[in-house]
Write a protein that holds these residues in place. Sequence first.
Motif, PDB file in Angstrom:
ATOM      1  N   GLU A  56     -97.924 -57.476 -41.567  1.00 21.15           N
ATOM      2  CA  GLU A  56     -96.973 -58.566 -41.789  1.00 21.15           C
ATOM      3  C   GLU A  56     -95.783 -58.525 -40.842  1.00 21.15           C
ATOM      4  O   GLU A  56     -94.697 -58.992 -41.176  1.00 21.15           O
ATOM      5  CB  GLU A  56     -96.512 -58.589 -43.248  1.00 21.15           C
ATOM      6  CG  GLU A  56     -97.665 -58.753 -44.228  1.00 21.15           C
ATOM      7  CD  GLU A  56     -97.220 -58.723 -45.670  1.00 21.15           C
ATOM      8  OE1 GLU A  56     -96.050 -59.031 -45.952  1.00 21.15           O
ATOM      9  OE2 GLU A  56     -98.065 -58.399 -46.520  1.00 21.15           O
ATOM     10  N   ILE A  57     -95.991 -57.966 -39.661  1.00 17.25           N
ATOM     11  CA  ILE A  57     -94.945 -57.918 -38.646  1.00 17.25           C
ATOM     12  C   ILE A  57     -95.376 -58.803 -37.486  1.00 17.25           C
ATOM     13  O   ILE A  57     -96.543 -58.832 -37.113  1.00 17.25           O
ATOM     14  CB  ILE A  57     -94.732 -56.456 -38.167  1.00 17.25           C
ATOM     15  CG1 ILE A  57     -94.079 -55.637 -39.267  1.00 17.25           C
ATOM     16  CG2 ILE A  57     -93.918 -56.376 -36.891  1.00 17.25           C
ATOM     17  CD1 ILE A  57     -92.704 -56.112 -39.711  1.00 17.25           C
ATOM     18  N   ASP A  58     -94.433 -59.504 -36.916  1.00 12.28           N
ATOM     19  CA  ASP A  58     -94.693 -60.303 -35.718  1.00 12.28           C
ATOM     20  C   ASP A  58     -94.698 -59.333 -34.537  1.00 12.28           C
ATOM     21  O   ASP A  58     -93.633 -58.974 -34.012  1.00 12.28           O
ATOM     22  CB  ASP A  58     -93.599 -61.372 -35.581  1.00 12.28           C
ATOM     23  CG  ASP A  58     -93.787 -62.270 -34.379  1.00 12.28           C
ATOM     24  OD1 ASP A  58     -94.538 -61.913 -33.442  1.00 12.28           O
ATOM     25  OD2 ASP A  58     -93.153 -63.342 -34.361  1.00 12.28           O
ATOM     26  N   LEU A  59     -95.891 -58.892 -34.144  1.00 10.11           N
ATOM     27  CA  LEU A  59     -96.015 -57.861 -33.117  1.00 10.11           C
ATOM     28  C   LEU A  59     -95.450 -58.319 -31.782  1.00 10.11           C
ATOM     29  O   LEU A  59     -94.801 -57.541 -31.089  1.00 10.11           O
ATOM     30  CB  LEU A  59     -97.478 -57.422 -32.966  1.00 10.11           C
ATOM     31  CG  LEU A  59     -97.731 -56.289 -31.983  1.00 10.11           C
ATOM     32  CD1 LEU A  59     -96.936 -55.035 -32.335  1.00 10.11           C
ATOM     33  CD2 LEU A  59     -99.223 -55.998 -31.905  1.00 10.11           C
ATOM     34  N   LEU A  60     -95.667 -59.573 -31.419  1.00  6.89           N
ATOM     35  CA  LEU A  60     -95.126 -60.058 -30.148  1.00  6.89           C
ATOM     36  C   LEU A  60     -93.598 -59.985 -30.154  1.00  6.89           C
ATOM     37  O   LEU A  60     -92.991 -59.500 -29.196  1.00  6.89           O
ATOM     38  CB  LEU A  60     -95.594 -61.483 -29.852  1.00  6.89           C
ATOM     39  CG  LEU A  60     -95.066 -62.092 -28.556  1.00  6.89           C
ATOM     40  CD1 LEU A  60     -95.459 -61.240 -27.348  1.00  6.89           C
ATOM     41  CD2 LEU A  60     -95.577 -63.519 -28.403  1.00  6.89           C
ATOM     42  N   LYS A  61     -92.980 -60.429 -31.231  1.00  8.25           N
ATOM     43  CA  LYS A  61     -91.520 -60.351 -31.328  1.00  8.25           C
ATOM     44  C   LYS A  61     -91.056 -58.899 -31.261  1.00  8.25           C
ATOM     45  O   LYS A  61     -90.092 -58.571 -30.557  1.00  8.25           O
ATOM     46  CB  LYS A  61     -91.035 -60.996 -32.630  1.00  8.25           C
ATOM     47  CG  LYS A  61     -89.527 -60.919 -32.818  1.00  8.25           C
ATOM     48  CD  LYS A  61     -89.087 -61.580 -34.114  1.00  8.25           C
ATOM     49  CE  LYS A  61     -87.582 -61.450 -34.281  1.00  8.25           C
ATOM     50  NZ  LYS A  61     -87.107 -62.116 -35.503  1.00  8.25           N
ATOM     51  N   LEU A  62     -91.747 -58.017 -31.961  1.00  7.34           N
ATOM     52  CA  LEU A  62     -91.378 -56.604 -31.970  1.00  7.34           C
ATOM     53  C   LEU A  62     -91.488 -56.004 -30.568  1.00  7.34           C
ATOM     54  O   LEU A  62     -90.588 -55.288 -30.123  1.00  7.34           O
ATOM     55  CB  LEU A  62     -92.272 -55.853 -32.959  1.00  7.34           C
ATOM     56  CG  LEU A  62     -92.063 -54.350 -33.108  1.00  7.34           C
ATOM     57  CD1 LEU A  62     -90.620 -53.994 -33.407  1.00  7.34           C
ATOM     58  CD2 LEU A  62     -92.997 -53.818 -34.194  1.00  7.34           C
ATOM     59  N   ASP A 118     -79.517 -59.357 -29.894  1.00  6.80           N
ATOM     60  CA  ASP A 118     -78.616 -59.391 -31.044  1.00  6.80           C
ATOM     61  C   ASP A 118     -79.351 -59.009 -32.326  1.00  6.80           C
ATOM     62  O   ASP A 118     -78.809 -58.294 -33.179  1.00  6.80           O
ATOM     63  CB  ASP A 118     -77.977 -60.771 -31.203  1.00  6.80           C
ATOM     64  CG  ASP A 118     -76.855 -61.031 -30.215  1.00  6.80           C
ATOM     65  OD1 ASP A 118     -76.305 -60.066 -29.633  1.00  6.80           O
ATOM     66  OD2 ASP A 118     -76.512 -62.223 -30.015  1.00  6.80           O
ATOM     67  N   ASP A 119     -80.573 -59.487 -32.475  1.00 13.55           N
ATOM     68  CA  ASP A 119     -81.381 -59.150 -33.643  1.00 13.55           C
ATOM     69  C   ASP A 119     -81.550 -57.635 -33.731  1.00 13.55           C
ATOM     70  O   ASP A 119     -81.322 -57.025 -34.775  1.00 13.55           O
ATOM     71  CB  ASP A 119     -82.742 -59.842 -33.539  1.00 13.55           C
ATOM     72  CG  ASP A 119     -83.619 -59.649 -34.764  1.00 13.55           C
ATOM     73  OD1 ASP A 119     -83.135 -59.172 -35.814  1.00 13.55           O
ATOM     74  OD2 ASP A 119     -84.825 -59.979 -34.678  1.00 13.55           O
ATOM     75  N   SER A 125     -83.749 -58.686 -38.510  1.00 13.08           N
ATOM     76  CA  SER A 125     -85.103 -59.004 -38.981  1.00 13.08           C
ATOM     77  C   SER A 125     -85.877 -57.729 -39.298  1.00 13.08           C
ATOM     78  O   SER A 125     -85.451 -56.621 -38.938  1.00 13.08           O
ATOM     79  CB  SER A 125     -85.860 -59.787 -37.898  1.00 13.08           C
ATOM     80  OG  SER A 125     -86.115 -58.951 -36.768  1.00 13.08           O
ATOM     81  N   ASP A 126     -87.018 -57.890 -39.953  1.00 18.59           N
ATOM     82  CA  ASP A 126     -87.883 -56.739 -40.212  1.00 18.59           C
ATOM     83  C   ASP A 126     -88.344 -56.112 -38.903  1.00 18.59           C
ATOM     84  O   ASP A 126     -88.452 -54.887 -38.798  1.00 18.59           O
ATOM     85  CB  ASP A 126     -89.090 -57.148 -41.052  1.00 18.59           C
ATOM     86  CG  ASP A 126     -88.719 -57.427 -42.499  1.00 18.59           C
ATOM     87  OD1 ASP A 126     -87.632 -56.985 -42.949  1.00 18.59           O
ATOM     88  OD2 ASP A 126     -89.514 -58.091 -43.189  1.00 18.59           O
ATOM     89  N   GLU A 127     -88.603 -56.954 -37.904  1.00 21.20           N
ATOM     90  CA  GLU A 127     -89.019 -56.436 -36.599  1.00 21.20           C
ATOM     91  C   GLU A 127     -87.912 -55.576 -35.977  1.00 21.20           C
ATOM     92  O   GLU A 127     -88.185 -54.519 -35.399  1.00 21.20           O
ATOM     93  CB  GLU A 127     -89.399 -57.581 -35.662  1.00 21.20           C
ATOM     94  CG  GLU A 127     -90.685 -58.288 -36.024  1.00 21.20           C
ATOM     95  CD  GLU A 127     -90.557 -59.298 -37.173  1.00 21.20           C
ATOM     96  OE1 GLU A 127     -91.593 -59.767 -37.656  1.00 21.20           O
ATOM     97  OE2 GLU A 127     -89.421 -59.613 -37.577  1.00 21.20           O
ATOM     98  N   ALA A 128     -86.671 -56.009 -36.116  1.00 19.89           N
ATOM     99  CA  ALA A 128     -85.540 -55.228 -35.591  1.00 19.89           C
ATOM    100  C   ALA A 128     -85.387 -53.920 -36.350  1.00 19.89           C
ATOM    101  O   ALA A 128     -85.080 -52.881 -35.751  1.00 19.89           O
ATOM    102  CB  ALA A 128     -84.253 -56.044 -35.668  1.00 19.89           C
TER     103      ALA A 128
END
Length: 190
Positions: A56-62, A118-119, A125-128
Amino acid sequence: MEPADLSKRLEFLRQSERLKDTIRSAHTTQGRTESVAEHTWRFALTILTFSDLLPEIDLLKLLKICIIHDLGEGISGDIPAPEQSDTAPKSEQERDDFIKITEDLPESLRGEFLELWDDYEYVRSDEAKIAKAFDKLETLLQHTQGKNPENFDYIFNLGYGRQHTDAFPISRALRNIIDTDTKALAKGAN
């Protein structure tokens, strides 16, 4: 695609190349001082290695966060954690440097990169949150395998970034393994 736009993006990449020469306090297994670029590469590789355990993580964003998180250090350098001060947070200077290094990018891309930075910096976010945890874990791992100076402070590492690494079961479990190695190294250093 305009040639001027392409040239500006290339200039951004030229500026980003500074990270290859920006050193950190960590050392490689051969004793060479690690660069920020090397840390960033293994940080991203660490995320890829454990991504199947991060549902449930956005891997690309991470991964984007991983790649850009230390970009500002290409201008003013890295400040080792033990030398950072609560009264003069490094994030203000690093953010200014980040803005400077991305100034040649198109506005939309520059805005996206700054939003990701900034994130990460403000852990929004969860990714951050995962990025913060795994950034600390990569540093701790390097400190357990690098050829560190004789006066290296392993005890500092036992508390370093714990609020981030304890936030997720996977990062907490990895931290426990790395802490075992750190304690053994600390014992041997005395």
